[in-house]
Design a protein around this motif. Sequence first.
Motif, PDB file in Angstrom:
ATOM      1  N   GLY B  15      32.248 -24.402  71.567  1.00  0.00           N
ATOM      2  CA  GLY B  15      33.351 -25.088  71.155  1.00  0.00           C
ATOM      3  C   GLY B  15      34.481 -23.954  70.215  1.00  0.00           C
ATOM      4  O   GLY B  15      35.744 -24.400  70.340  1.00  0.00           O
ATOM      5  N   CYS B  16      34.092 -22.595  70.266  1.00  0.00           N
ATOM      6  CA  CYS B  16      34.929 -21.679  69.968  1.00  0.00           C
ATOM      7  C   CYS B  16      36.138 -20.878  70.976  1.00  0.00           C
ATOM      8  O   CYS B  16      36.651 -19.850  71.340  1.00  0.00           O
ATOM      9  CB  CYS B  16      33.767 -20.366  69.635  1.00  0.00           C
ATOM     10  SG  CYS B  16      33.383 -20.944  68.004  1.00  0.00           S
ATOM     11  N   ARG B  17      34.944 -21.373  72.336  1.00  0.00           N
ATOM     12  CA  ARG B  17      36.417 -20.916  73.098  1.00  0.00           C
ATOM     13  C   ARG B  17      36.673 -21.619  73.558  1.00  0.00           C
ATOM     14  O   ARG B  17      37.415 -22.671  73.539  1.00  0.00           O
ATOM     15  CB  ARG B  17      35.077 -20.966  74.280  1.00  0.00           C
ATOM     16  CG  ARG B  17      34.129 -20.450  75.009  1.00  0.00           C
ATOM     17  CD  ARG B  17      33.022 -20.522  76.431  1.00  0.00           C
ATOM     18  NE  ARG B  17      31.869 -20.121  76.250  1.00  0.00           N
ATOM     19  CZ  ARG B  17      30.967 -21.305  76.316  1.00  0.00           C
ATOM     20  NH1 ARG B  17      31.516 -22.404  76.851  1.00  0.00           N
ATOM     21  NH2 ARG B  17      29.703 -21.545  75.937  1.00  0.00           N
ATOM     22  N   GLY B  52      39.255 -32.107  58.060  1.00  0.00           N
ATOM     23  CA  GLY B  52      39.386 -30.541  57.292  1.00  0.00           C
ATOM     24  C   GLY B  52      39.837 -29.745  58.565  1.00  0.00           C
ATOM     25  O   GLY B  52      40.553 -29.308  59.783  1.00  0.00           O
ATOM     26  N   THR B  53      40.873 -28.271  58.000  1.00  0.00           N
ATOM     27  CA  THR B  53      41.327 -27.294  58.576  1.00  0.00           C
ATOM     28  C   THR B  53      40.877 -26.715  58.221  1.00  0.00           C
ATOM     29  O   THR B  53      40.794 -26.085  57.100  1.00  0.00           O
ATOM     30  CB  THR B  53      42.823 -27.256  59.030  1.00  0.00           C
ATOM     31  OG1 THR B  53      43.336 -27.455  57.211  1.00  0.00           O
ATOM     32  CG2 THR B  53      43.302 -28.416  59.285  1.00  0.00           C
ATOM     33  N   ALA B  54      40.198 -25.057  58.563  1.00  0.00           N
ATOM     34  CA  ALA B  54      40.583 -23.661  57.746  1.00  0.00           C
ATOM     35  C   ALA B  54      40.662 -22.637  59.068  1.00  0.00           C
ATOM     36  O   ALA B  54      41.451 -22.814  59.782  1.00  0.00           O
ATOM     37  CB  ALA B  54      38.879 -23.696  57.566  1.00  0.00           C
ATOM     38  N   GLU B  55      40.405 -21.125  57.874  1.00  0.00           N
ATOM     39  CA  GLU B  55      40.768 -20.213  58.495  1.00  0.00           C
ATOM     40  C   GLU B  55      38.953 -19.900  59.190  1.00  0.00           C
ATOM     41  O   GLU B  55      38.590 -19.258  58.458  1.00  0.00           O
ATOM     42  CB  GLU B  55      41.540 -19.138  57.953  1.00  0.00           C
ATOM     43  CG  GLU B  55      42.726 -18.770  57.677  1.00  0.00           C
ATOM     44  CD  GLU B  55      43.282 -18.314  56.179  1.00  0.00           C
ATOM     45  OE1 GLU B  55      42.459 -17.236  56.859  1.00  0.00           O
ATOM     46  OE2 GLU B  55      43.960 -18.347  55.282  1.00  0.00           O
ATOM     47  N   SER B  56      38.965 -19.518  60.754  1.00  0.00           N
ATOM     48  CA  SER B  56      38.381 -19.420  60.940  1.00  0.00           C
ATOM     49  C   SER B  56      38.100 -17.972  62.044  1.00  0.00           C
ATOM     50  O   SER B  56      39.649 -17.331  62.164  1.00  0.00           O
ATOM     51  CB  SER B  56      37.125 -20.538  61.362  1.00  0.00           C
ATOM     52  OG  SER B  56      35.694 -20.384  61.845  1.00  0.00           O
ATOM     53  N   ARG B  57      37.184 -18.316  63.491  1.00  0.00           N
ATOM     54  CA  ARG B  57      37.192 -16.605  64.266  1.00  0.00           C
ATOM     55  C   ARG B  57      36.757 -17.764  65.080  1.00  0.00           C
ATOM     56  O   ARG B  57      36.161 -18.548  65.005  1.00  0.00           O
ATOM     57  CB  ARG B  57      36.800 -15.492  64.101  1.00  0.00           C
ATOM     58  CG  ARG B  57      36.785 -15.092  62.760  1.00  0.00           C
ATOM     59  CD  ARG B  57      36.403 -13.832  62.067  1.00  0.00           C
ATOM     60  NE  ARG B  57      37.044 -12.153  61.546  1.00  0.00           N
ATOM     61  CZ  ARG B  57      38.804 -11.762  61.738  1.00  0.00           C
ATOM     62  NH1 ARG B  57      38.643 -12.166  62.967  1.00  0.00           N
ATOM     63  NH2 ARG B  57      39.069 -11.512  60.595  1.00  0.00           N
ATOM     64  N   CYS B  64      41.149 -17.380  64.150  1.00  0.00           N
ATOM     65  CA  CYS B  64      42.316 -18.688  64.791  1.00  0.00           C
ATOM     66  C   CYS B  64      41.973 -19.595  63.521  1.00  0.00           C
ATOM     67  O   CYS B  64      41.826 -19.899  62.653  1.00  0.00           O
ATOM     68  CB  CYS B  64      40.442 -19.521  65.724  1.00  0.00           C
ATOM     69  SG  CYS B  64      39.621 -19.948  65.141  1.00  0.00           S
ATOM     70  N   ILE B  65      42.567 -21.357  64.076  1.00  0.00           N
ATOM     71  CA  ILE B  65      42.601 -22.169  63.005  1.00  0.00           C
ATOM     72  C   ILE B  65      41.687 -23.524  63.956  1.00  0.00           C
ATOM     73  O   ILE B  65      41.608 -23.453  64.689  1.00  0.00           O
ATOM     74  CB  ILE B  65      44.236 -22.866  62.964  1.00  0.00           C
ATOM     75  CG1 ILE B  65      45.101 -21.995  62.794  1.00  0.00           C
ATOM     76  CG2 ILE B  65      43.830 -24.199  62.671  1.00  0.00           C
ATOM     77  CD1 ILE B  65      46.699 -22.329  63.290  1.00  0.00           C
ATOM     78  N   TRP B  87      48.658 -19.551  67.389  1.00  0.00           N
ATOM     79  CA  TRP B  87      47.698 -19.387  66.849  1.00  0.00           C
ATOM     80  C   TRP B  87      46.001 -20.434  67.752  1.00  0.00           C
ATOM     81  O   TRP B  87      46.622 -21.168  67.574  1.00  0.00           O
ATOM     82  CB  TRP B  87      46.967 -19.439  65.609  1.00  0.00           C
ATOM     83  CG  TRP B  87      48.261 -18.384  64.817  1.00  0.00           C
ATOM     84  CD1 TRP B  87      49.219 -18.297  63.840  1.00  0.00           C
ATOM     85  CD2 TRP B  87      47.375 -17.028  64.632  1.00  0.00           C
ATOM     86  NE1 TRP B  87      49.106 -17.156  62.997  1.00  0.00           N
ATOM     87  CE2 TRP B  87      48.322 -16.261  63.173  1.00  0.00           C
ATOM     88  CE3 TRP B  87      46.467 -16.140  64.587  1.00  0.00           C
ATOM     89  CZ2 TRP B  87      48.449 -14.689  62.756  1.00  0.00           C
ATOM     90  CZ3 TRP B  87      46.039 -14.656  64.227  1.00  0.00           C
ATOM     91  CH2 TRP B  87      47.137 -14.273  63.399  1.00  0.00           C
ATOM     92  N   PRO B  88      44.718 -20.104  68.430  1.00  0.00           N
ATOM     93  CA  PRO B  88      44.429 -20.372  69.122  1.00  0.00           C
ATOM     94  C   PRO B  88      43.474 -20.901  68.259  1.00  0.00           C
ATOM     95  O   PRO B  88      43.707 -21.125  67.146  1.00  0.00           O
ATOM     96  CB  PRO B  88      43.121 -19.537  69.543  1.00  0.00           C
ATOM     97  CG  PRO B  88      43.232 -18.220  68.825  1.00  0.00           C
ATOM     98  CD  PRO B  88      44.710 -18.149  68.303  1.00  0.00           C
ATOM     99  N   VAL B  89      43.019 -22.658  68.354  1.00  0.00           N
ATOM    100  CA  VAL B  89      42.812 -23.755  67.722  1.00  0.00           C
ATOM    101  C   VAL B  89      41.641 -24.406  68.240  1.00  0.00           C
ATOM    102  O   VAL B  89      41.678 -24.272  69.705  1.00  0.00           O
ATOM    103  CB  VAL B  89      43.351 -24.579  67.922  1.00  0.00           C
ATOM    104  CG1 VAL B  89      42.892 -26.241  67.579  1.00  0.00           C
ATOM    105  CG2 VAL B  89      44.772 -24.841  66.994  1.00  0.00           C
TER     106      VAL B  89
END
Lengths: 353, 105
Positions: B15-17, B52-57, B64-65, B87-89
């Motif tokens: 999912g991070c890609r 939800g949303t957050a700041e992540s990597r 990323c968002i 910013w990538p999501v």
Amino acid sequence: MRKSHRRSFMAVLVLALFAVLVAAIAGCSNASELRAAFRAQEANTPGLMGVPGVVGTATTADDQGHPAILVLTEYALGSGRLPATLDGYRVIEAITGKIVAYKGHGGSSHTAKQTPPIQLGTSGGNVNDIANGFCCSGTLGALVAKGGTQYILSNSHVFAGDVVSGGNGRVAQIGDDVNQPGLVDNNCSSANTNIVADVSSLSTLYPPGSTPNVDCAIAQVRAGMVRTDGAILEVGTISASTVAAFVGQAVKKSGRTTGLTRSSISALNATVSVGYETECAGSSFTKTFTGQILVTNTASRFLNSGDSGSLMVQDVTTNPHAVGLLYAGSSSIAVANPIGDVLSHLGASMVGQ
Amino acid sequence: MVLASTLVLSAPFAGCRPRPSQEAVSPPPVRPLSDVLAAHTPELMKLPGVVGTAESRLGDGRACILVMVVRLTPELGRRVPRTIEGWPVRIDETGEIHAMPDSGQ
């Protein structure tokens, strides 16, 4: 369900280990060679298990693909402590550490009634948190101080979760008894549990549009019932100061259901919509929090139902700093209030070294 | 079982890609991630199924968002942007987020 998760996880580990060993020896040996190696391993196991530091044996393959005897050790034994070969088979040492039963946590029970003064990271809750044919409990997370008085820190929905008269004709009140272990670990009865504190703050959650951006509550400690150094089961004492979270930070917690577990911070500044009930087994409502900490919670192994109220601390051995107060999650993430927000809201400070 | 656990463990990383062509069409961010997240969270939270949303990597370490969804439906896959202000999501299927008391009878 939780036990089945543990069993499944253990089964996966066992299968994985088995697969690795089979793969290691399958391509290089025929069946008769393997049987001979098994016999040699079995014959020598009693003698090997008598060597201090040896915790197990197995049959494996060496780097040439030949069957070999694997000796599992708690620590590196040093040269000469094991024979180079046994019955013609090479002996290979694998340092595994002590092998313990997988219970999801260490040896300390987080649900059993303790002899006061109790350690925290244990089952507990409001003795009146029973309604609609169910009882609810969580975790007595940590010790905080306010104006020279000590309080147990947990979640609002653990100490003051009953916010409607609904199914039991009452709401949580200042002065309600807090017990250890909680009702869910004593057949929904408070009889013969430790009454360790009295609820000292009301809901931060209800109505859901209310201002507080935290899910926290405190209960004033009854004299002699809680360790005054704030020790937490399997964590020990913590630092009196706190630390901010960062992505990738290693953390741990001690909770009623999953005991001592470890994970890492996966995201910050989270806005999350969290589902609650107005009382135990009551109607549902949601509250949205901002600025929250997210933690990896694969298959609910870090945080599960009953762990609400656990303090999340740095994953260090000695006097870890508090990072957050855990209160919600799913089977993939756990959510914590930043501990600074919690302490600011309560006007309290951590009790620690 | 091992395969199943491997799939489960790999799912969050998958999912991070970034999705295809994301970087080719995305201008670099101008505003800080925290500002962009604060500005766009209200609209993201209004999407049915977003919890939800957050700041992540991302898996490669880039900020990323993070958008958390109960279930990643094709519609959500279309409605959640691939990038927001450069910013990538990343979309994670978290399921419902709920309080963690335990109950018994």
